[in-house]
Design an enzyme around this catalytic site. Structure first.
Site, PDB file in Angstrom:
ATOM      1  N   VAL A  62       0.808  -1.234   0.000  1.00  0.00           N
ATOM      2  CA  VAL A  62       0.000   0.000   0.000  1.00  0.00           C
ATOM      3  C   VAL A  62       0.835   1.275   0.000  1.00  0.00           C
ATOM      4  CG1 VAL A  62      -2.055  -1.007   1.105  1.00  0.00           C
ATOM      5  CG2 VAL A  62      -0.259   0.027   2.537  1.00  0.00           C
ATOM      6  N   ASN A  88      -6.959  -0.271   6.109  1.00  0.00           N
ATOM      7  CA  ASN A  88      -6.640  -0.932   7.377  1.00  0.00           C
ATOM      8  C   ASN A  88      -5.178  -1.353   7.501  1.00  0.00           C
ATOM      9  OD1 ASN A  88      -7.207  -2.927   9.748  1.00  0.00           O
ATOM     10  ND2 ASN A  88      -6.450  -4.239   8.092  1.00  0.00           N
ATOM     11  N   SER A 140      -6.183   4.298  15.691  1.00  0.00           N
ATOM     12  CA  SER A 140      -5.879   3.614  16.952  1.00  0.00           C
ATOM     13  C   SER A 140      -6.179   4.575  18.095  1.00  0.00           C
ATOM     14  CB  SER A 140      -4.389   3.241  16.982  1.00  0.00           C
ATOM     15  OG  SER A 140      -3.997   2.818  18.278  1.00  0.00           O
ATOM     16  N   TYR A 155       4.553   5.574  15.162  1.00  0.00           N
ATOM     17  CA  TYR A 155       3.232   4.931  15.054  1.00  0.00           C
ATOM     18  C   TYR A 155       2.128   5.913  15.436  1.00  0.00           C
ATOM     19  CZ  TYR A 155      -0.525   1.514  15.784  1.00  0.00           C
ATOM     20  OH  TYR A 155      -1.721   0.819  15.719  1.00  0.00           O
ATOM     21  N   SER A 158       1.597   8.576  12.912  1.00  0.00           N
ATOM     22  CA  SER A 158       0.899   8.069  11.713  1.00  0.00           C
ATOM     23  C   SER A 158      -0.595   7.920  11.988  1.00  0.00           C
ATOM     24  CB  SER A 158       1.508   6.729  11.253  1.00  0.00           C
ATOM     25  OG  SER A 158       1.113   5.658  12.103  1.00  0.00           O
TER      26      SER A 158
HETATM   27  P1  NAD Z   1      -1.992  -7.680  11.590  1.00  0.00           P
HETATM   28  O1  NAD Z   1      -0.510  -7.614  11.594  1.00  0.00           O
HETATM   29  O2  NAD Z   1      -2.671  -8.908  12.104  1.00  0.00           O
HETATM   30  O3  NAD Z   1      -2.565  -7.335  10.124  1.00  0.00           O
HETATM   31  C1  NAD Z   1      -1.999  -6.316   9.316  1.00  0.00           C
HETATM   32  C2  NAD Z   1      -1.974  -6.772   7.878  1.00  0.00           C
HETATM   33  O4  NAD Z   1      -1.457  -5.686   7.063  1.00  0.00           O
HETATM   34  C3  NAD Z   1      -1.061  -7.974   7.634  1.00  0.00           C
HETATM   35  O5  NAD Z   1      -1.753  -8.989   6.936  1.00  0.00           O
HETATM   36  C4  NAD Z   1       0.090  -7.409   6.811  1.00  0.00           C
HETATM   37  O6  NAD Z   1       0.632  -8.359   5.884  1.00  0.00           O
HETATM   38  C5  NAD Z   1      -0.580  -6.256   6.105  1.00  0.00           C
HETATM   39  N1  NAD Z   1       0.404  -5.253   5.657  1.00  0.00           N
HETATM   40  C6  NAD Z   1       1.474  -4.790   6.334  1.00  0.00           C
HETATM   41  N2  NAD Z   1       2.160  -3.934   5.571  1.00  0.00           N
HETATM   42  C7  NAD Z   1       1.514  -3.839   4.386  1.00  0.00           C
HETATM   43  C8  NAD Z   1       1.735  -3.138   3.187  1.00  0.00           C
HETATM   44  N3  NAD Z   1       2.796  -2.329   3.046  1.00  0.00           N
HETATM   45  N4  NAD Z   1       0.856  -3.280   2.160  1.00  0.00           N
HETATM   46  C9  NAD Z   1      -0.203  -4.105   2.287  1.00  0.00           C
HETATM   47  N5  NAD Z   1      -0.472  -4.825   3.393  1.00  0.00           N
HETATM   48  C10 NAD Z   1       0.386  -4.704   4.433  1.00  0.00           C
HETATM   49  O7  NAD Z   1      -2.451  -6.422  12.476  1.00  0.00           O
HETATM   50  P2  NAD Z   1      -3.893  -5.860  12.929  1.00  0.00           P
HETATM   51  O8  NAD Z   1      -3.833  -5.729  14.389  1.00  0.00           O
HETATM   52  O9  NAD Z   1      -5.017  -6.582  12.295  1.00  0.00           O
HETATM   53  O10 NAD Z   1      -3.753  -4.379  12.336  1.00  0.00           O
HETATM   54  C11 NAD Z   1      -4.584  -3.822  11.361  1.00  0.00           C
HETATM   55  C12 NAD Z   1      -4.690  -2.328  11.618  1.00  0.00           C
HETATM   56  O11 NAD Z   1      -5.285  -2.107  12.892  1.00  0.00           O
HETATM   57  C13 NAD Z   1      -3.365  -1.572  11.632  1.00  0.00           C
HETATM   58  O12 NAD Z   1      -3.524  -0.362  10.907  1.00  0.00           O
HETATM   59  C14 NAD Z   1      -3.140  -1.288  13.107  1.00  0.00           C
HETATM   60  O13 NAD Z   1      -2.378  -0.118  13.317  1.00  0.00           O
HETATM   61  C15 NAD Z   1      -4.552  -1.124  13.580  1.00  0.00           C
HETATM   62  N6  NAD Z   1      -4.735  -1.325  15.020  1.00  0.00           N
HETATM   63  C16 NAD Z   1      -4.454  -2.533  15.605  1.00  0.00           C
HETATM   64  C17 NAD Z   1      -4.630  -2.673  16.981  1.00  0.00           C
HETATM   65  C18 NAD Z   1      -4.320  -3.957  17.700  1.00  0.00           C
HETATM   66  O14 NAD Z   1      -4.255  -3.942  18.941  1.00  0.00           O
HETATM   67  N7  NAD Z   1      -4.137  -5.075  17.019  1.00  0.00           N
HETATM   68  C19 NAD Z   1      -5.087  -1.592  17.736  1.00  0.00           C
HETATM   69  C20 NAD Z   1      -5.352  -0.380  17.107  1.00  0.00           C
HETATM   70  C21 NAD Z   1      -5.175  -0.253  15.745  1.00  0.00           C
END
Ligand code: NAD
Length: 266
Positions: A62, A88, A140, A155, A158
């Site tokens: 992305v 996402n 987040s 982070y 962002s």
């Molecule tokens: P995750 O690591 O399980 O999933 C993230 C996915 O994004 C992975 O499949 C990864 O391969 C993909 N990804 C990473 N870099 C990429 C790129 N350059 N291009 C395309 N795909 C890419 O993590 P998650 O927890 O499901 O996170 C998803 C979103 O939720 C993120 O933006 C994260 O900041 C946000 N978030 C997560 C939490 C948490 O506690 N897990 C809390 C708040 C926000």
């Protein structure tokens, strides 16, 4: 089904919140373009959904404009329209004190989390604008309500930037009937730990922490990706047709306790 006839594009769809969201949107009738950098994760997800799962896997970074442009063209070429976009994909990246955080480390986190969100919007907005639609940006509690995750300055920056971008977009796109909202999860169980590198975080930390009960609503249980996906389904659907330009916090009141010195990655 709530999303019958609609087409959704979800980035970071191979894992965690993106995967749960893609699954739920498909179950509710949408055809779903599942975008992710990691091809094996996408393959596993598509296999899980089975034949007739209405999921189109697209491998894409992305942060790369040309790859995102081509991916969006492929999705619209295949499905003929676009109604819902969930920006996402994201990483935790390097957590380190500001003085030791490398410029390249800063850039990588911003490139995937913030530039990636911009590129996802940039190339999908012309298609969404054809008949109106819904965008959900994954931010987040970090960078929006809490600022205590030691070493997570890139982070948090962002995630704050995503909120500003989403609000600008909400106003700019209202005339095209495109709604733009933001979800801000607290600690959610997923694979995101794998995208985290910690270096000397103790140096950046303030020694304050709740001994227990960081998530009041669940006595400390982390949220699930499915709990986040259900809020995204609401924002993606016509049930929220007057909602735009706002954050929805999904954190069991975690972020309402002030600066708690949390160590979990959210
Ligand atoms: P995750 O690591 O399980 O999933 C993230 C996915 O994004 C992975 O499949 C990864 O391969 C993909 N990804 C990473 N870099 C990429 C790129 N350059 N291009 C395309 N795909 C890419 O993590 P998650 O927890 O499901 O996170 C998803 C979103 O939720 C993120 O933006 C994260 O900041 C946000 N978030 C997560 C939490 C948490 O506690 N897990 C809390 C708040 C926000």
């Amino acid at each position: 089904m709530i999303l019958d006839g609609k087409v959704a594009l979800v980035t970071g769809a191979g894992s965690g919140i993106g995967r749960a969201t893609s699954r739920l949107l498909a179950q509710e009738g949408a055809r779903v373009a599942a975008l992710d950098l990691a091809e094996p994760k996408l393959r596993t997800f598509v296999a899980e959904m089975g034949p007739g799962g209405k999921v189109l896997p697209v491998v894409v970074d992305v942060s790369d404009p040309e790859q995102v442009r081509r991916a969006v063209e492929q999705v619209v070429g295949t499905f003929g329209r676009l109604d819902v976009v969930v920006a996402n994909a994201g990483i935790n990246g390097v957590r380190a004190p500001i003085s030791s955080l490398g410029p390249d480390e800063w850039d990588r986190t911003l490139a995937i989390n913030l530039r990636g969100t911009f590129l996802t919007l940039k190339y999908t907005v012309p298609h969404l604008s054809e008949r109106g639609g819904s965008v959900v940006v994954m931010s987040s509690i970090n960078g929006t309500r809490t600022f205590s995750l030691a070493g997570a300055s890139a982070y948090a920056a962002s995630k704050a930037g995503q909120v500003a971008l989403a609000k600008m977009a909400a106003l700019e796109l209202a005339k095209h009937r495109v709604r733009v909202n933001v979800v801000c999860p607290g600690a959610i169980a997923s694979d995101i730990e794998q995208s985290t590198e910690r270096r000397d975080v103790a140096e950046a930390a303030e020694p304050v922490a709740f001994p227990e009960g960081n998530i009041p609503l669940t006595d400390g249980r982390m949220g699930t990706a499915e709990e986040v996906a259900r809020v995204i389904l609401f924002l993606a659907s016509d049930a929220s047709n007057h909602v735009t330009g706002t954050e929805v916090f999904i954190d069991g009141a975690e972020s309402l306790m002030g600066e708690t010195g949390l160590t979990e990655d959210t």
